[in-house]
Write a protein that holds these residues in place. Sequence first.
Motif, PDB file in Angstrom:
ATOM      1  N   GLY A   1       0.783  -1.221   0.000  1.00 17.60           N
ATOM      2  CA  GLY A   1       0.000   0.000   0.000  1.00 17.60           C
ATOM      3  C   GLY A   1       0.816   1.272   0.000  1.00 17.60           C
ATOM      4  N   ARG A   2       0.191   2.322   0.537  1.00 22.48           N
ATOM      5  CA  ARG A   2       0.773   3.656   0.427  1.00 22.48           C
ATOM      6  C   ARG A   2       1.968   3.847   1.345  1.00 22.48           C
ATOM      7  NH1 ARG A   2      -5.004   7.002   0.021  1.00 22.48           N
ATOM      8  NH2 ARG A   2      -5.982   5.491  -1.364  1.00 22.48           N
ATOM      9  N   GLY A   3       2.126   2.975   2.360  1.00 27.46           N
ATOM     10  CA  GLY A   3       3.278   3.053   3.239  1.00 27.46           C
ATOM     11  C   GLY A   3       4.433   2.188   2.772  1.00 27.46           C
ATOM     12  N   MET A   4       4.445   1.855   1.486  1.00 22.33           N
ATOM     13  CA  MET A   4       5.469   0.981   0.928  1.00 22.33           C
ATOM     14  C   MET A   4       6.887   1.476   1.222  1.00 22.33           C
ATOM     15  SD  MET A   4       6.526  -1.535  -0.927  1.00 22.33           S
ATOM     16  CE  MET A   4       4.866  -2.125  -1.229  1.00 22.33           C
ATOM     17  N   ALA A   5       7.720   0.595   1.800  1.00 24.32           N
ATOM     18  CA  ALA A   5       9.141   0.920   1.969  1.00 24.32           C
ATOM     19  C   ALA A   5       9.774   1.048   0.596  1.00 24.32           C
ATOM     20  CB  ALA A   5       9.830  -0.188   2.772  1.00 24.32           C
TER      21      ALA A   5
ATOM     22  N   LEU B   1       9.186  -4.199  -0.139  1.00 19.29           N
ATOM     23  CA  LEU B   1       9.811  -2.908  -0.413  1.00 19.29           C
ATOM     24  C   LEU B   1      10.040  -2.774  -1.901  1.00 19.29           C
ATOM     25  CD1 LEU B   1      13.647  -2.765   0.218  1.00 19.29           C
ATOM     26  CD2 LEU B   1      12.385  -4.907   0.159  1.00 19.29           C
ATOM     27  N   ALA B   2      10.334  -1.556  -2.325  1.00 27.64           N
ATOM     28  CA  ALA B   2      10.581  -1.276  -3.741  1.00 27.64           C
ATOM     29  C   ALA B   2      11.945  -0.630  -3.906  1.00 27.64           C
ATOM     30  CB  ALA B   2       9.497  -0.351  -4.300  1.00 27.64           C
TER      31      ALA B   2
ATOM     32  N   VAL C   1      20.248  -0.289   4.594  1.00 23.46           N
ATOM     33  CA  VAL C   1      19.452   0.007   3.401  1.00 23.46           C
ATOM     34  C   VAL C   1      17.970  -0.196   3.694  1.00 23.46           C
ATOM     35  CG1 VAL C   1      18.912  -0.800   1.061  1.00 23.46           C
ATOM     36  CG2 VAL C   1      21.302  -0.468   1.752  1.00 23.46           C
ATOM     37  N   LEU C   2      17.636  -1.298   4.368  1.00 27.50           N
ATOM     38  CA  LEU C   2      16.239  -1.552   4.718  1.00 27.50           C
ATOM     39  C   LEU C   2      15.686  -0.474   5.648  1.00 27.50           C
ATOM     40  CD1 LEU C   2      16.261  -5.423   5.258  1.00 27.50           C
ATOM     41  CD2 LEU C   2      14.872  -4.170   3.604  1.00 27.50           C
TER      42      LEU C   2
ATOM     43  N   SER D   1      12.053   4.258   6.136  1.00 23.20           N
ATOM     44  CA  SER D   1      11.861   5.613   6.655  1.00 23.20           C
ATOM     45  C   SER D   1      11.050   6.490   5.708  1.00 23.20           C
ATOM     46  CB  SER D   1      13.224   6.270   6.918  1.00 23.20           C
ATOM     47  OG  SER D   1      13.877   6.618   5.698  1.00 23.20           O
ATOM     48  N   ALA D   2      10.757   5.994   4.505  1.00 21.29           N
ATOM     49  CA  ALA D   2       9.978   6.781   3.543  1.00 21.29           C
ATOM     50  C   ALA D   2       8.579   7.014   4.075  1.00 21.29           C
ATOM     51  CB  ALA D   2       9.924   6.055   2.205  1.00 21.29           C
TER      52      ALA D   2
END
Length: 464
Positions: free
Chosen positions: A5-9, A89-90, A231-232, A237-238
């Motif tokens: 969803g919108r909280g995608m890392a 994550l993306a 990195v993760l 943190s996005a």
Amino acid sequence: MSRGGRGMARLVVAAPSSNAGKTSVATGLIAALTHRGLTVSPHKVGPDYIDPGYHGLAAGRPGRNLDPWLVGEERVAPLFLHGARGSDLAVVEGVMGLFDGATHPSVEPGFASTAHVAALLRAPVVLVVDASSQARSVAALVHGFATFDPGVRLGGVVLNRVGTDRHEAILRGALDAAGVPVLGAIRRLDQLHTPSRHLGLVPAAERSAEAVATVDRLAHVVADGVDLDAVLALARSAPPLTAAPWEPAAEVPVVAGRPRIAVAGGPAFTFGYAENAELLEAAGAEVVTVDPLRDEALPEGTAGLVVGGGFPEVYAAELSANEPLRADVAALAARGAPVAAECAGLLYLARELDGVPMCGVLDVAAAMSPRLTLGYRAAVAPADSVLAAAGTRVRGHEFHRTHAEPGAGTTPAWQWSSAGPEGFVTGGVHASYLHLHWAGSPGLAARFAAAAARLPQGVQHAHR
């Protein structure tokens, strides 16, 4: 566990310039994180088709493009969220240098750059720096990139092509003093060189086992040289995005009859955007793949054909030798079925390519050229076709080292402000050098599916 969803890392892998190693680092990151058991969604800034092939191989799911020029700024985040569904994550690989964007006179400097997309995605940036010819100066370089645009958050650096332990210590010391986190350091590794061709890297689909081995080596190199936990943490943190995921079904009306549309694939035709097929499916079509190198017939019942980009010039002899399929394609076009051909597809429909026979749908001779034609284009349809109504305006890109003679038919496919008429519209055929991302103009998919739905009975094989 997937955040989705919108909280995608998410994070963006960028560089100060081309050839710094960002494709290797991005692919290695995707593969290394996938090896950890995470589901990684791979993306690429810009129109490039080749890098997403390596990303997809590393992730086990399609690599997708994010390009404000092709689809509009407003669709970048929705398309990102659509492509990243179900992932943990993306990883988004940038294009050229971080702030290098389209040079078209209709847009502001930096439009469609990596920085532009990072800002649209509110994603932190990892800068891959080629450190092979510098020491303390790396701090000045990174400081400049960190402060040039306040809208871009530089979250850390990966030092690439580091020479020795002493060299790495100097680089890390300089960046520590500059206050920029070093997420990893990768040594010079000539064995990871990826074969190139006249349009860039050799597509992953063509290298098969060799490509798999390269991606596996990249995974180990990045896992050894990069702090994956850091990195993760950066990716997580996005902040949340406010956009909703793109829904292809909301973009197109559904046609009746479930027409079967064949899309060219295989090693000769590796260039295509996943969303194009998704839009056709959303419009009610059944999308199937045909490999012009191996399949001797179009799928039974084919009512439309899409032939995208690739390297037919590399496989000209093999494509020509598949006479049964060439005859099928010609017969389908003769029946008035919708046929959409882009770049390599145009070459395949031509009378000949580099002197060997092709499908002969178009009375065109195509050949390799020493000149690279590359760039964004704005175009308008001068006449109605199976793809676009007269007056339709689109944004696309050109990317080829071939030329066609003639370059346009009596009815051109497009009118370009910089080059005049280009491409061919004849019967149900629309053929052009222009590559299009149909998510930017969903009406193209809707019109094409409707044309396929009107064709009675599907394909009749010419050689049976």
